[in-house]
Design a protein around this motif. Structure first.
Motif, PDB file in Angstrom:
ATOM      1  N   ALA A 120       3.005   5.891   6.278  1.00  0.00           N
ATOM      2  CA  ALA A 120       2.784   5.619   4.679  1.00  0.00           C
ATOM      3  C   ALA A 120       3.505   4.539   4.401  1.00  0.00           C
ATOM      4  O   ALA A 120       4.583   4.073   4.794  1.00  0.00           O
ATOM      5  N   ILE A 121       2.906   4.061   3.278  1.00  0.00           N
ATOM      6  CA  ILE A 121       3.456   2.674   2.616  1.00  0.00           C
ATOM      7  C   ILE A 121       3.645   2.865   1.191  1.00  0.00           C
ATOM      8  O   ILE A 121       2.605   3.158   0.408  1.00  0.00           O
ATOM      9  N   SER A 122       4.579   2.352   0.519  1.00  0.00           N
ATOM     10  CA  SER A 122       4.943   2.318  -0.968  1.00  0.00           C
ATOM     11  C   SER A 122       3.818   1.412  -1.642  1.00  0.00           C
ATOM     12  O   SER A 122       3.035   0.535  -0.993  1.00  0.00           O
ATOM     13  N   ARG A 123       3.674   1.508  -2.871  1.00  0.00           N
ATOM     14  CA  ARG A 123       2.850   0.880  -3.749  1.00  0.00           C
ATOM     15  C   ARG A 123       3.136  -0.844  -3.613  1.00  0.00           C
ATOM     16  O   ARG A 123       2.100  -1.615  -3.258  1.00  0.00           O
ATOM     17  N   SER A 124       4.217  -1.254  -3.408  1.00  0.00           N
ATOM     18  CA  SER A 124       4.461  -2.524  -3.279  1.00  0.00           C
ATOM     19  C   SER A 124       4.547  -2.986  -1.784  1.00  0.00           C
ATOM     20  O   SER A 124       4.543  -4.040  -1.426  1.00  0.00           O
ATOM     21  N   GLY A 125       4.771  -2.025  -0.932  1.00  0.00           N
ATOM     22  CA  GLY A 125       4.723  -2.470   0.663  1.00  0.00           C
ATOM     23  C   GLY A 125       6.340  -2.429   0.850  1.00  0.00           C
ATOM     24  O   GLY A 125       6.424  -2.679   2.222  1.00  0.00           O
ATOM     25  N   GLY A 126       7.170  -2.251   0.001  1.00  0.00           N
ATOM     26  CA  GLY A 126       8.584  -2.488   0.310  1.00  0.00           C
ATOM     27  C   GLY A 126       9.203  -1.329   1.191  1.00  0.00           C
ATOM     28  O   GLY A 126      10.141  -1.403   1.757  1.00  0.00           O
ATOM     29  N   SER A 127       8.582  -0.222   1.041  1.00  0.00           N
ATOM     30  CA  SER A 127       9.079   0.949   1.918  1.00  0.00           C
ATOM     31  C   SER A 127       7.961   1.673   2.888  1.00  0.00           C
ATOM     32  O   SER A 127       6.687   1.856   2.453  1.00  0.00           O
ATOM     33  N   THR A 128       8.297   1.798   4.002  1.00  0.00           N
ATOM     34  CA  THR A 128       7.343   2.821   4.616  1.00  0.00           C
ATOM     35  C   THR A 128       7.920   3.945   5.296  1.00  0.00           C
ATOM     36  O   THR A 128       9.217   4.340   5.422  1.00  0.00           O
ATOM     37  N   ASP A 129       7.170   4.804   5.791  1.00  0.00           N
ATOM     38  CA  ASP A 129       7.428   6.230   6.653  1.00  0.00           C
ATOM     39  C   ASP A 129       6.692   6.183   7.970  1.00  0.00           C
ATOM     40  O   ASP A 129       5.420   6.180   7.532  1.00  0.00           O
ATOM     41  N   ILE A 130       7.370   6.367   8.794  1.00  0.00           N
ATOM     42  CA  ILE A 130       6.483   6.432   9.962  1.00  0.00           C
ATOM     43  C   ILE A 130       6.902   7.802  10.855  1.00  0.00           C
ATOM     44  O   ILE A 130       7.888   8.219  11.091  1.00  0.00           O
ATOM     45  N   ALA A 131       5.749   8.447  11.360  1.00  0.00           N
ATOM     46  CA  ALA A 131       5.993   9.697  12.027  1.00  0.00           C
ATOM     47  C   ALA A 131       6.778   9.226  13.410  1.00  0.00           C
ATOM     48  O   ALA A 131       6.577   8.472  14.107  1.00  0.00           O
ATOM     49  N   ASP A 132       7.760  10.251  13.801  1.00  0.00           N
ATOM     50  CA  ASP A 132       8.412  10.108  14.967  1.00  0.00           C
ATOM     51  C   ASP A 132       7.629  10.028  16.244  1.00  0.00           C
ATOM     52  O   ASP A 132       7.901   9.204  17.036  1.00  0.00           O
ATOM     53  N   SER A 133       6.437  10.871  16.163  1.00  0.00           N
ATOM     54  CA  SER A 133       5.486  10.583  17.318  1.00  0.00           C
ATOM     55  C   SER A 133       4.860   9.298  17.533  1.00  0.00           C
ATOM     56  O   SER A 133       4.541   9.039  18.625  1.00  0.00           O
ATOM     57  N   VAL A 134       4.994   8.399  16.670  1.00  0.00           N
ATOM     58  CA  VAL A 134       4.398   6.921  16.798  1.00  0.00           C
ATOM     59  C   VAL A 134       5.612   5.922  16.549  1.00  0.00           C
ATOM     60  O   VAL A 134       5.072   4.717  16.337  1.00  0.00           O
ATOM     61  N   LYS A 135       6.435   6.414  15.865  1.00  0.00           N
ATOM     62  CA  LYS A 135       7.729   5.299  15.666  1.00  0.00           C
ATOM     63  C   LYS A 135       8.056   4.292  16.848  1.00  0.00           C
ATOM     64  O   LYS A 135       7.976   4.781  17.963  1.00  0.00           O
ATOM     65  N   GLY A 136       8.028   3.029  16.317  1.00  0.00           N
ATOM     66  CA  GLY A 136       8.211   1.977  17.689  1.00  0.00           C
ATOM     67  C   GLY A 136       7.041   1.508  18.145  1.00  0.00           C
ATOM     68  O   GLY A 136       6.915   0.324  18.731  1.00  0.00           O
ATOM     69  N   ARG A 137       5.880   2.283  17.978  1.00  0.00           N
ATOM     70  CA  ARG A 137       4.493   1.774  18.405  1.00  0.00           C
ATOM     71  C   ARG A 137       3.456   1.344  17.252  1.00  0.00           C
ATOM     72  O   ARG A 137       2.585   0.484  17.505  1.00  0.00           O
ATOM     73  N   PHE A 138       3.597   2.248  16.287  1.00  0.00           N
ATOM     74  CA  PHE A 138       2.577   1.883  15.155  1.00  0.00           C
ATOM     75  C   PHE A 138       3.170   1.253  13.665  1.00  0.00           C
ATOM     76  O   PHE A 138       4.737   1.533  13.610  1.00  0.00           O
ATOM     77  N   THR A 139       2.649   0.263  13.207  1.00  0.00           N
ATOM     78  CA  THR A 139       3.301  -0.237  12.022  1.00  0.00           C
ATOM     79  C   THR A 139       1.997  -0.353  10.942  1.00  0.00           C
ATOM     80  O   THR A 139       0.940  -0.164  11.098  1.00  0.00           O
ATOM     81  N   ILE A 140       2.685   0.028   9.644  1.00  0.00           N
ATOM     82  CA  ILE A 140       1.749   0.133   8.552  1.00  0.00           C
ATOM     83  C   ILE A 140       1.954  -0.930   7.674  1.00  0.00           C
ATOM     84  O   ILE A 140       3.278  -1.336   7.520  1.00  0.00           O
ATOM     85  N   SER A 141       0.890  -1.498   7.088  1.00  0.00           N
ATOM     86  CA  SER A 141       1.409  -2.734   5.997  1.00  0.00           C
ATOM     87  C   SER A 141       0.021  -2.881   5.081  1.00  0.00           C
ATOM     88  O   SER A 141      -0.813  -2.066   5.278  1.00  0.00           O
ATOM     89  N   ARG A 142       0.433  -3.344   4.271  1.00  0.00           N
ATOM     90  CA  ARG A 142      -0.796  -3.445   3.282  1.00  0.00           C
ATOM     91  C   ARG A 142      -0.827  -4.850   2.495  1.00  0.00           C
ATOM     92  O   ARG A 142       0.080  -5.452   2.340  1.00  0.00           O
ATOM     93  N   ASP A 143      -2.187  -5.156   2.031  1.00  0.00           N
ATOM     94  CA  ASP A 143      -2.142  -6.522   1.065  1.00  0.00           C
ATOM     95  C   ASP A 143      -2.976  -6.211   0.067  1.00  0.00           C
ATOM     96  O   ASP A 143      -4.062  -5.733  -0.290  1.00  0.00           O
ATOM     97  N   ASN A 144      -1.938  -5.891  -1.002  1.00  0.00           N
ATOM     98  CA  ASN A 144      -2.897  -5.604  -2.426  1.00  0.00           C
ATOM     99  C   ASN A 144      -3.831  -6.503  -2.992  1.00  0.00           C
ATOM    100  O   ASN A 144      -4.453  -6.160  -3.880  1.00  0.00           O
ATOM    101  N   ALA A 145      -3.654  -8.029  -2.514  1.00  0.00           N
ATOM    102  CA  ALA A 145      -4.497  -8.868  -3.058  1.00  0.00           C
ATOM    103  C   ALA A 145      -6.035  -8.507  -2.550  1.00  0.00           C
ATOM    104  O   ALA A 145      -6.927  -8.827  -2.950  1.00  0.00           O
ATOM    105  N   LYS A 146      -5.878  -7.945  -1.298  1.00  0.00           N
ATOM    106  CA  LYS A 146      -7.269  -7.677  -0.798  1.00  0.00           C
ATOM    107  C   LYS A 146      -7.738  -6.136  -0.487  1.00  0.00           C
ATOM    108  O   LYS A 146      -8.488  -5.836  -0.175  1.00  0.00           O
ATOM    109  N   ASN A 147      -6.687  -5.465  -1.405  1.00  0.00           N
ATOM    110  CA  ASN A 147      -6.960  -4.044  -1.543  1.00  0.00           C
ATOM    111  C   ASN A 147      -7.032  -3.236  -0.237  1.00  0.00           C
ATOM    112  O   ASN A 147      -8.102  -2.360  -0.031  1.00  0.00           O
ATOM    113  N   THR A 148      -6.275  -3.620   0.726  1.00  0.00           N
ATOM    114  CA  THR A 148      -6.418  -3.086   2.238  1.00  0.00           C
ATOM    115  C   THR A 148      -5.227  -2.689   2.731  1.00  0.00           C
ATOM    116  O   THR A 148      -4.190  -3.274   2.461  1.00  0.00           O
ATOM    117  N   VAL A 149      -5.113  -1.841   3.442  1.00  0.00           N
ATOM    118  CA  VAL A 149      -4.016  -1.093   4.155  1.00  0.00           C
ATOM    119  C   VAL A 149      -4.479  -1.222   5.563  1.00  0.00           C
ATOM    120  O   VAL A 149      -5.557  -0.985   6.053  1.00  0.00           O
TER     121      VAL A 149
END
Length: 125
Positions: free
Chosen positions: A50-79
């Motif tokens: 998960a990622i916060s509204r601004s993208g400044g904070s993320t939360d990653i499940a332990d099972s995928v930590k180090g392999r998966f990353t989440i990001s967002r582009d609010n200008a493109k309305n896309t995560v």
């Protein structure tokens, strides 16, 4: 209402990478935290990232930590969910969701009210 549409799933081999996208329309995208969840056959849905509204904070499940990353582009309305070093156990339907919650709460525990239809990710060994 927020409408969410995922894309980017597919069939890959173990060790490969995929990037999932989730495009949002409707209400203000930046008003929502965004999350990715997955559900494998015969299993309950589980939190992935998960990622916060601004993208400044993320939360990653332990099972995928180090392999998966989440990001967002609010200008493109896309995560996005970048998935590297995929494993067969990552096989699941991946769904994005939009949610809200207080700042002190962990992102994974937010109230996710809006959900996409999901995209299938299959990782072969």
């Amino acid at each position: 209402q927020v409408q969410l549409v995922e894309s980017g799933g597919g069939l890959v081999q173990a060790g490969d990478s995929l990037r999932l996208s989730c495009a949002a329309s409707g209400r203000t995208f930046s008003a929502y935290a965004m999350g990715w969840f997955r559900q494998a056959p015969g299993k309950e849905r589980e939190f992935v990232a998960a990622i916060s509204r601004s993208g400044g904070s993320t939360d990653i499940a332990d099972s995928v930590k180090g392999r998966f990353t989440i990001s967002r582009d609010n200008a493109k309305n896309t995560v996005y969910l970048q998935m590297n070093s995929l494993k067969p156990e990552d096989t699941a339907v991946y769904t994005c969701a939009a949610g809200q919650g207080p700042g002190w709460m962990a992102l994974k525990n937010y109230d996710y009210n809006y959900w996409g239809q999901g995209t299938q990710v299959t990782v072969s060994s």
